[in-house]
Write a protein that holds these residues in place. Sequence first.
Motif, mmCIF file in Angstrom:
data_model
loop_
_atom_site.group_PDB
_atom_site.id
_atom_site.type_symbol
_atom_site.label_atom_id
_atom_site.label_comp_id
_atom_site.label_asym_id
_atom_site.label_seq_id
_atom_site.Cartn_x
_atom_site.Cartn_y
_atom_site.Cartn_z
ATOM 1 N N GLN A 197 23.327 -18.950 -20.825
ATOM 2 C CA GLN A 197 24.160 -20.153 -20.848
ATOM 3 C C GLN A 197 23.527 -21.247 -21.706
ATOM 4 N N LEU A 198 22.226 -21.500 -21.488
ATOM 5 C CA LEU A 198 21.547 -22.543 -22.257
ATOM 6 C C LEU A 198 21.481 -22.167 -23.734
ATOM 7 N N CYS A 199 21.212 -20.896 -24.014
ATOM 8 C CA CYS A 199 21.142 -20.444 -25.407
ATOM 9 C C CYS A 199 22.475 -20.670 -26.117
ATOM 10 N N ASN A 200 23.570 -20.375 -25.428
ATOM 11 C CA ASN A 200 24.900 -20.581 -26.007
ATOM 12 C C ASN A 200 25.191 -22.068 -26.217
ATOM 13 N N GLN A 201 24.766 -22.894 -25.244
ATOM 14 C CA GLN A 201 24.986 -24.339 -25.358
ATOM 15 C C GLN A 201 24.215 -24.922 -26.547
ATOM 16 N N VAL A 202 22.975 -24.481 -26.707
ATOM 17 C CA VAL A 202 22.163 -24.972 -27.818
ATOM 18 C C VAL A 202 22.740 -24.482 -29.150
ATOM 19 N N THR A 203 23.177 -23.227 -29.182
ATOM 20 C CA THR A 203 23.793 -22.683 -30.399
ATOM 21 C C THR A 203 25.031 -23.479 -30.774
ATOM 22 N N ASP A 204 25.881 -23.778 -29.789
ATOM 23 C CA ASP A 204 27.098 -24.554 -30.058
ATOM 24 C C ASP A 204 26.755 -25.953 -30.570
ATOM 25 N N ALA A 205 25.708 -26.540 -29.988
ATOM 26 C CA ALA A 205 25.294 -27.891 -30.409
ATOM 27 C C ALA A 205 24.787 -27.873 -31.852
ATOM 28 N N LEU A 206 24.025 -26.830 -32.196
ATOM 29 C CA LEU A 206 23.530 -26.704 -33.565
ATOM 30 C C LEU A 206 24.679 -26.545 -34.555
ATOM 31 N N LYS A 207 25.669 -25.704 -34.179
ATOM 32 C CA LYS A 207 26.834 -25.506 -35.052
ATOM 33 C C LYS A 207 27.580 -26.809 -35.266
ATOM 34 N N GLN A 208 27.740 -27.566 -34.172
ATOM 35 C CA GLN A 208 28.444 -28.845 -34.270
ATOM 36 C C GLN A 208 27.668 -29.805 -35.172
ATOM 37 N N MET A 209 26.354 -29.811 -35.025
ATOM 38 C CA MET A 209 25.501 -30.691 -35.806
ATOM 39 C C MET A 209 25.632 -30.389 -37.293
ATOM 40 N N ILE A 210 25.657 -29.086 -37.627
ATOM 41 C CA ILE A 210 25.749 -28.664 -39.024
ATOM 42 C C ILE A 210 27.155 -28.888 -39.576
ATOM 43 N N ASP A 211 28.148 -28.496 -38.791
ATOM 44 C CA ASP A 211 29.539 -28.595 -39.255
ATOM 45 C C ASP A 211 29.968 -30.050 -39.473
ATOM 46 N N SER A 212 29.412 -30.954 -38.647
ATOM 47 C CA SER A 212 29.791 -32.378 -38.755
ATOM 48 C C SER A 212 29.036 -33.094 -39.877
ATOM 49 N N GLY A 213 28.008 -32.429 -40.402
ATOM 50 C CA GLY A 213 27.206 -33.057 -41.442
ATOM 51 C C GLY A 213 26.105 -33.939 -40.906
ATOM 52 N N ALA A 214 25.968 -33.986 -39.573
ATOM 53 C CA ALA A 214 24.949 -34.852 -38.961
ATOM 54 C C ALA A 214 23.538 -34.459 -39.364
#
Length: 214
Positions: A197-214
């Motif tokens: 669960q935590l691994c998936n949450q961190v992966t999703d957060a990383l994707k969001q960070m990259i996709d948003s340009g942050a």
Amino acid sequence: IKVGVKEDQPGLGYLDPVTGDRTGFDVDIARWMAASLGVDPEKIEFQAIASANREQAIVNGDIDYYVGTYSITDKRKEQISFAGPYFVTGQGLMVASGNDKITGKDSLTAEDIVCSATGSTSIQRIKDETPAQTKEYDTYSNCVEELVNGTVDAVTTDDVILAGFAAQPQFSGKVKLVGNPFSQENLGVGVQKDNEQLCNQVTDALKQMIDSGA
């Protein structure tokens, strides 16, 4: 939330000894992860953990995740899980500014002493692929001090880490990076192997960070 980090890597994971402020790209990533999990910044407990002790700290549950120039390898994945990569770099070499003999990995000889962190992929690659002697410390900053003092001939780790040290005022004009990167290091966030669960949450957060340009 408990987060494992480095605190001696300028620009990546650094603890200012005077102000007590933590700065760097990895620290920013760690804080973003915590925010994505709904954790306030003041609720983050940072723990400095040496390279050789990272897997054990994660396995033992001493920390919830680790963000500290942590190369994703198959051997490490036997013990833990990774989210990422969030950064791709390569192993490099740093020498004293007056050293013109060492120009890259292939120029290393049996007379050269190369320093890196215990338990790192970098020190193992030097042992496996060059005739050079090796010296190991818990932290890369010790290696850089040895280089400046003339007791080792080169320091090796991810070139982005070396660049951070070379940019520090106290090392200006004393050290330089040589040659081209001689590996590809995919840096990830380390979490417990069974905590999907935590691994998936961190992966999703990383994707969001990259996709948003942050």
